[in-house]
Write a protein that holds these residues in place. Structure first.
Motif, PDB file in Angstrom:
ATOM      1  N   MET A  55       0.823  -1.201   0.000  1.00  0.00           N
ATOM      2  CA  MET A  55       0.000   0.000   0.000  1.00  0.00           C
ATOM      3  C   MET A  55       0.863   1.259   0.000  1.00  0.00           C
ATOM      4  O   MET A  55       0.534   2.262  -0.640  1.00  0.00           O
ATOM      5  N   GLU A  56       1.979   1.211   0.717  1.00  0.00           N
ATOM      6  CA  GLU A  56       2.897   2.346   0.740  1.00  0.00           C
ATOM      7  C   GLU A  56       3.454   2.611  -0.655  1.00  0.00           C
ATOM      8  O   GLU A  56       3.585   3.767  -1.080  1.00  0.00           O
ATOM      9  N   TYR A  57       3.743   1.542  -1.389  1.00  0.00           N
ATOM     10  CA  TYR A  57       4.245   1.704  -2.762  1.00  0.00           C
ATOM     11  C   TYR A  57       3.194   2.398  -3.637  1.00  0.00           C
ATOM     12  O   TYR A  57       3.520   3.323  -4.396  1.00  0.00           O
ATOM     13  N   LEU A  58       1.950   1.960  -3.512  1.00  0.00           N
ATOM     14  CA  LEU A  58       0.883   2.584  -4.301  1.00  0.00           C
ATOM     15  C   LEU A  58       0.738   4.066  -3.952  1.00  0.00           C
ATOM     16  O   LEU A  58       0.558   4.914  -4.837  1.00  0.00           O
ATOM     17  N   TYR A  59       0.837   4.364  -2.669  1.00  0.00           N
ATOM     18  CA  TYR A  59       0.677   5.750  -2.216  1.00  0.00           C
ATOM     19  C   TYR A  59       1.825   6.636  -2.699  1.00  0.00           C
ATOM     20  O   TYR A  59       1.595   7.720  -3.245  1.00  0.00           O
ATOM     21  N   LYS A  60       3.055   6.173  -2.519  1.00  0.00           N
ATOM     22  CA  LYS A  60       4.217   6.976  -2.887  1.00  0.00           C
ATOM     23  C   LYS A  60       4.349   7.157  -4.395  1.00  0.00           C
ATOM     24  O   LYS A  60       4.991   8.103  -4.863  1.00  0.00           O
ATOM     25  N   LYS A 103      -6.921   3.102   5.746  1.00  0.00           N
ATOM     26  CA  LYS A 103      -7.356   4.418   6.234  1.00  0.00           C
ATOM     27  C   LYS A 103      -6.187   5.400   6.278  1.00  0.00           C
ATOM     28  O   LYS A 103      -6.331   6.582   5.935  1.00  0.00           O
ATOM     29  N   LYS A 104      -5.033   4.899   6.682  1.00  0.00           N
ATOM     30  CA  LYS A 104      -3.828   5.729   6.749  1.00  0.00           C
ATOM     31  C   LYS A 104      -3.508   6.356   5.391  1.00  0.00           C
ATOM     32  O   LYS A 104      -3.139   7.536   5.304  1.00  0.00           O
ATOM     33  N   TYR A 105      -3.650   5.569   4.327  1.00  0.00           N
ATOM     34  CA  TYR A 105      -3.318   6.064   2.984  1.00  0.00           C
ATOM     35  C   TYR A 105      -4.543   6.593   2.235  1.00  0.00           C
ATOM     36  O   TYR A 105      -4.446   6.941   1.062  1.00  0.00           O
ATOM     37  N   ARG A 106      -5.670   6.635   2.923  1.00  0.00           N
ATOM     38  CA  ARG A 106      -6.923   7.132   2.339  1.00  0.00           C
ATOM     39  C   ARG A 106      -7.323   6.333   1.102  1.00  0.00           C
ATOM     40  O   ARG A 106      -7.764   6.877   0.085  1.00  0.00           O
ATOM     41  N   PHE A 107      -7.184   5.017   1.200  1.00  0.00           N
ATOM     42  CA  PHE A 107      -7.548   4.112   0.123  1.00  0.00           C
ATOM     43  C   PHE A 107      -8.924   3.513   0.387  1.00  0.00           C
ATOM     44  O   PHE A 107      -9.357   3.399   1.528  1.00  0.00           O
ATOM     45  N   ILE A 111      -6.728   4.725  -6.514  1.00  0.00           N
ATOM     46  CA  ILE A 111      -7.467   3.542  -6.098  1.00  0.00           C
ATOM     47  C   ILE A 111      -8.925   3.739  -6.495  1.00  0.00           C
ATOM     48  O   ILE A 111      -9.613   4.609  -5.953  1.00  0.00           O
ATOM     49  N   LEU A 112      -9.367   2.963  -7.457  1.00  0.00           N
ATOM     50  CA  LEU A 112     -10.710   3.134  -7.996  1.00  0.00           C
ATOM     51  C   LEU A 112     -11.764   2.472  -7.113  1.00  0.00           C
ATOM     52  O   LEU A 112     -11.530   1.421  -6.516  1.00  0.00           O
ATOM     53  N   THR A 113     -12.927   3.075  -7.055  1.00  0.00           N
ATOM     54  CA  THR A 113     -14.084   2.458  -6.406  1.00  0.00           C
ATOM     55  C   THR A 113     -14.755   1.524  -7.414  1.00  0.00           C
ATOM     56  O   THR A 113     -14.448   1.524  -8.608  1.00  0.00           O
ATOM     57  N   MET A 114     -15.699   0.726  -6.911  1.00  0.00           N
ATOM     58  CA  MET A 114     -16.455  -0.150  -7.801  1.00  0.00           C
ATOM     59  C   MET A 114     -17.189   0.664  -8.871  1.00  0.00           C
ATOM     60  O   MET A 114     -17.223   0.289 -10.042  1.00  0.00           O
ATOM     61  N   GLU A 115     -17.775   1.772  -8.467  1.00  0.00           N
ATOM     62  CA  GLU A 115     -18.547   2.581  -9.395  1.00  0.00           C
ATOM     63  C   GLU A 115     -17.650   3.173 -10.483  1.00  0.00           C
ATOM     64  O   GLU A 115     -18.045   3.248 -11.660  1.00  0.00           O
TER      65      GLU A 115
END
Length: 297
Positions: free
Chosen positions: A66-71, A117-121, A76-80
């Protein structure tokens, strides 16, 4: 006069060829969206090694991913958003990922939730309806409760993994053996708990009948366990996913999310999963789950 006409004709052809070439080369690269699927989270590497399962990942590895995705500024897409992309109503950034979790284990909340939650994903958990309201036996996994599906919506959305058809009978998924009335009854029960238009096939098993029921219930997306990327041509009822586990190396994870992993599954409109192929897959999943149950018990 004739010479001028011929020269003008070839000039037009040359200009058209150059413009066409520029247009071809200027076309944007096809968007490839990886949908990640997690299952069970272990509190540390030792616990994950003890499970020795293809559906477990330790929470330290998960945080690193998750840190890699954030940095690296992944969206991060929602289902919609994924659904609108397939409908041609939304163009996501090239670096886009969808995060899903199957079965609805309690540790999706206790371990994964704080990191997301930390990365707002955002992520989607596909839950088994029966386990939301039933007591767990001592040798079973601990599952989310119905109250959890109401409390943690700041990070999670919740989809369906059937009400009580995440089971095997004679080595085959019950969903493939049930009659249409039983399937419909199961879907009705689950929608009373989880009113979601998103569905994940138990053990990745499905056929034309199941898709027909999904359509009649107005489901927007249904997720398989085939490896591959989502593109604009993906069938909404056959969405591929990449399973992430303890056996997934960090380099493999990086390749997957950057669209560099071999695209094993390419959607073919005439393709439908055969029961013969599913039986091999589900036997593997059954063995994995039995191993986990033994470790937990």
């Amino acid at each position: 006069m004739k010479v001028r006409f011929v020269s003008a004709f070839f000039a037009v052809i040359l200009i058209y060829t150059l413009i066409s070439s520029d247009l071809v080369f200027a076309q944007p690269q096809q968007i490839k969206i990886p949908v990640l699927v997690y299952h069970y989270f272990a509190k540390d590497q030792k616990e994950a090694q003890d499970y020795n399962s293809s559906t477990v990942v330790d929470i330290q590895n998960f945080e690193g991913q998750m840190e890699y995705l954030y940095k690296n500024n992944f969206k991060i897409l929602t289902m919609e958003e994924l659904y609108k992309f397939l409908k041609g109503e939304y163009t996501p950034p090239k670096k886009s990922v969808v995060i899903t979790m199957d079965d609805g284990y309690k540790n999706n909340i206790t371990l994964a939730y704080p990191i997301l939650k930390k990365y707002r994903f955002r992520a989607c958990i596909f839950v088994i309806g029966k386990f939301l309201i039933s007591k767990n036996f001592s040798n079973e996994f601990e599952y989310l409760s119905f109250e959890d599906t109401l409390k943690y919506t700041d990070v999670f959305e919740f989809g369906s993994h059937t009400y009580d058809m995440h089971r095997l009978l004679n080595g085959m998924p019950i969903l493939l053996q049930a009659n249409m009335l039983d399937i419909i009854f199961d879907f009705v029960n689950n929608q009373m708990l989880i009113n979601s238009p998103y569905f994940a096939y138990p053990f990745g098993a499905y056929d034309e009948r199941v898709i027909e029921v999904l359509r009649s219930f107005n489901y927007k997306l249904a997720f398989t366990t085939k490896k591959g990327y989502v593109t604009s041509s993906t069938d909404p009822y056959e969405v591929p996913r990449f399973t992430i586990s303890q056996k997934t190396t960090f380099d493999q994870f990086v390749k997957i999310v950057n669209g560099e992993y071999p695209d094993i599954y390419v959607h073919n409109p005439s393709h439908k999963t055969s029961k013969e192929k599913q039986s091999v897959k589900t036997l593997t999943e059954k063995k994995t789950k039995q191993n986990l149950l033994q470790k937990r018990g």
